[in-house]
Design a protein around this motif. Structure first.
Motif, PDB file in Angstrom:
ATOM      1  N   ASP A   1      -8.144   0.407   2.453  1.00 40.91           N
ATOM      2  CA  ASP A   1      -8.068   0.223   1.003  1.00 40.91           C
ATOM      3  C   ASP A   1      -7.337   1.413   0.384  1.00 40.91           C
ATOM      4  OD1 ASP A   1      -8.922   0.361  -1.884  1.00 40.91           O
ATOM      5  OD2 ASP A   1     -10.006  -1.462  -1.293  1.00 40.91           O
ATOM      6  N   PRO A   2      -6.330   1.163  -0.449  1.00 42.51           N
ATOM      7  CA  PRO A   2      -5.557   2.277  -1.020  1.00 42.51           C
ATOM      8  C   PRO A   2      -6.375   3.207  -1.903  1.00 42.51           C
ATOM      9  CG  PRO A   2      -4.909   0.171  -2.006  1.00 42.51           C
ATOM     10  CD  PRO A   2      -5.763  -0.143  -0.836  1.00 42.51           C
TER      11      PRO A   2
ATOM     12  N   ASN B   1       0.822  -1.209   0.000  1.00 43.27           N
ATOM     13  CA  ASN B   1       0.000   0.000   0.000  1.00 43.27           C
ATOM     14  C   ASN B   1       0.857   1.260   0.000  1.00 43.27           C
ATOM     15  OD1 ASN B   1      -2.265  -1.601   0.044  1.00 43.27           O
ATOM     16  ND2 ASN B   1      -2.832  -1.149   2.159  1.00 43.27           N
TER      17      ASN B   1
ATOM     18  N   VAL C   1       1.266   4.646   6.011  1.00 44.35           N
ATOM     19  CA  VAL C   1       0.148   4.033   5.298  1.00 44.35           C
ATOM     20  C   VAL C   1      -0.296   2.782   6.040  1.00 44.35           C
ATOM     21  CG1 VAL C   1      -0.606   2.992   3.123  1.00 44.35           C
ATOM     22  CG2 VAL C   1       0.933   4.970   3.099  1.00 44.35           C
TER      23      VAL C   1
ATOM     24  N   SER D   1      -3.903   4.690   9.125  1.00 44.69           N
ATOM     25  CA  SER D   1      -3.003   5.596   8.425  1.00 44.69           C
ATOM     26  C   SER D   1      -2.888   6.923   9.175  1.00 44.69           C
ATOM     27  CB  SER D   1      -3.502   5.847   6.999  1.00 44.69           C
ATOM     28  OG  SER D   1      -3.435   4.665   6.229  1.00 44.69           O
TER      29      SER D   1
ATOM     30  N   LEU E   1      -7.674   5.702   0.432  1.00 45.45           N
ATOM     31  CA  LEU E   1      -6.588   6.567   0.906  1.00 45.45           C
ATOM     32  C   LEU E   1      -6.209   7.594  -0.156  1.00 45.45           C
ATOM     33  CD1 LEU E   1      -4.253   3.979   2.705  1.00 45.45           C
ATOM     34  CD2 LEU E   1      -5.956   5.509   3.728  1.00 45.45           C
ATOM     35  N   GLU E   2      -6.151   7.165  -1.409  1.00 48.36           N
ATOM     36  CA  GLU E   2      -5.833   8.097  -2.490  1.00 48.36           C
ATOM     37  C   GLU E   2      -6.892   9.188  -2.618  1.00 48.36           C
ATOM     38  OE1 GLU E   2      -3.471   4.739  -5.192  1.00 48.36           O
ATOM     39  OE2 GLU E   2      -5.470   5.447  -5.796  1.00 48.36           O
TER      40      GLU E   2
ATOM     41  N   GLY F   1       5.370   0.738   5.592  1.00 50.10           N
ATOM     42  CA  GLY F   1       4.432   1.726   5.069  1.00 50.10           C
ATOM     43  C   GLY F   1       4.761   3.158   5.431  1.00 50.10           C
TER      44      GLY F   1
ATOM     45  N   TRP G   1       1.590   7.250  -6.378  1.00 47.49           N
ATOM     46  CA  TRP G   1       0.463   8.145  -6.662  1.00 47.49           C
ATOM     47  C   TRP G   1       0.836   9.588  -6.319  1.00 47.49           C
ATOM     48  CZ3 TRP G   1      -2.549  11.527  -3.889  1.00 47.49           C
ATOM     49  CH2 TRP G   1      -3.754  11.919  -4.481  1.00 47.49           C
TER      50      TRP G   1
ATOM     51  N   ARG H   1       2.361   1.936  -3.400  1.00 45.33           N
ATOM     52  CA  ARG H   1       1.303   2.415  -4.306  1.00 45.33           C
ATOM     53  C   ARG H   1       0.988   3.889  -4.032  1.00 45.33           C
ATOM     54  NH1 ARG H   1      -4.675  -0.030  -5.865  1.00 45.33           N
ATOM     55  NH2 ARG H   1      -5.631   1.984  -6.326  1.00 45.33           N
ATOM     56  N   ILE H   2       0.817   4.242  -2.760  1.00 45.71           N
ATOM     57  CA  ILE H   2       0.499   5.630  -2.405  1.00 45.71           C
ATOM     58  C   ILE H   2       1.662   6.546  -2.757  1.00 45.71           C
ATOM     59  CG2 ILE H   2      -0.001   7.196  -0.489  1.00 45.71           C
ATOM     60  CD1 ILE H   2      -2.356   5.410  -1.266  1.00 45.71           C
TER      61      ILE H   2
END
Length: 395
Positions: free
Chosen positions: A378-379, A272, A374, A347, A382-383, A312, A279, A275-276
């Protein structure tokens, strides 16, 4: 099986079995022991126990440990690949213990300039007051650390990645220089835990960790770990005794429970987090993302060589230099909390400024720094939360 469990198995399998009771008709989990006084039948038993009170698993007095604490410490030792582990009341307590155990007036210690800030405060306010010289060094110094050694240098203190700014140290190079000179190395490995990086396998003598973070994993307990080989274990136990360290059996229970899912949770945190981070790298209001697992990180090659995964926790820099922008962003978040610590299921963000906590290096990044932890949400959610909060920062 149980406490005697061992074998060449996956870490997730191993974590499900380490430190558990063994025998017939035993509970799956170690019961909580609340004890101060231990009763002996004879003076001979009492004296024998007193003479060997720092021995692993020796039941002597409640402050020295109880069976549940011993089982947890044994599990961590096997996970870390060391002779022994000492559980202490907090991560900061773990950072301080090796300093107290091995440094004396007139000694010199080298400390990474990116060290955990409360540890730096303890070094400057307590350790230095006792006549110990401290030199902070550039975390990217590598083998050039030999140029900072003195005749009275007794310890090198590492932390990788560094707090707030996430520099990755060349641990094998530094450890090699230290061993050639007979100098002790200590490494804070809270970010990676033994799941993602085994510091002792890279040459470190003593590993410290805030089990408050990923090991407990639920933001509801305080615990520190100090892991070492046999040659350093007794001195650390003795120092823990001088300081009066004693861990809560309830917190050890939470840590033992957290250990069972550590591998699973850390994998999710890491995936996660990456991924964040990717992003955020694409967002127009973010100037820079500081995550060792990204190719954009200056130490990515070292991270890839020495680590098997990521956690994270990382940081990013907003385009705006106005600290008020960081506050607007943080206060606009709905899913992310605003607070200290990290490593729990939830988070978090925390704006920070490394400028005034460095002496060997300079923080020259223009823009507001935000540390981000993080969690396990669910990412996609979060996004969306990050986007709406970033959008509130004035252009």
């Amino acid at each position: 099986m149980g406490s005697n469990f061992d074998g060449d198995l996956a870490v997730s399998t191993t974590l499900c079995h380490l430190g558990r009771p063994s025998g017939e008709k035993v509970p799956v989990n170690s019961p909580i022991y609340r004890a101060s006084t231990i009763s002996f039948e004879t003076m001979a038993q009492l004296e024998a126990s007193k003479a060997d009170k720092f021995k692993q698993g020796e039941l002597f007095y409640g402050r020295f440990g109880t069976p549940d604490v011993f089982a947890f410490e044994s599990a961590i030792s096997k996970l870390e690949g060391v002779y022994g582990t000492i559980a202490v009341p907090s991560g900061l307590a773990a950072c301080v213990l090796p300093l107290v155990a091995f440094l004396k007036p007139g000694d010199h210690v080298l400390v990474t300039d990116s060290v955990y800030e409360p540890a730096r405060v303890a070094l400057d306010s307590f350790i230095q007051r006792n006549g110990i010289e401290i030199t902070y060094y550039d975390p990217r110094i590598g083998s050039d650390i030999r140029d900072l050694l003195r005749a009275n240098t007794k310890m090198i203190y590492l932390e990788s990645p560094g707090s707030l700014t996430f520099e990755i140290q060349d641990i094998p190079a530094i450890a090699r220089v230290a061993r050639q000179s007979g100098i002790l190395t200590v490494c804070d490995n809270t970010w990676a835990t033994a799941i993602c990086m085994k510091a002792t396998a890279l040459g470190v003598d003593i590993v410290v960790q805030a089990a408050t973070k990923y090991v407990i994993g639920h933001s509801d307990g305080m615990l520190g770990l100090v892991c070492a080989g046999q040659e350093h274990y007794t001195a650390l136990r003795a120092a823990a005794n001088w300081l009066g360290y004693r861990v809560s059996s309830e917190d050890v229970f939470l840590a033992s429970r957290g250990l069972r899912t550590l591998s699973l949770r850390l994998r999710e945190h890491g995936q996660n987090g990456i991924r964040i981070a990717k992003w955020l790298e694409c967002h127009p209001k973010v100037k820079k993302v500081i995550h060792p697992a990204l190719p954009s990180h200056p130490d990515h090659a070292i991270w890839k060589r020495d680590f098997t995964g990521a956690s994270g926790l990382f940081a990013f820099v907003l385009n705006s230099e106005d600290r008020a922008s960081a506050a607007i962003f943080a206060e606009a978040l709905n899913i992310f909390g605003l607070g200290f610590s990290w490593g729990g299921f939830e988070s978090l963000v925390l704006p920070g400024d490394p400028t005034n906590s460095r002496t060997a290096t300079r923080w020259n990044e223009r823009g507001s720094l935000v540390r981000i932890s993080v969690g396990l949400e669910d990412p996609i959610d979060l996004e969306a939360d990050l986007k709406q909060a970033l959008d509130k920062i004035p252009d």
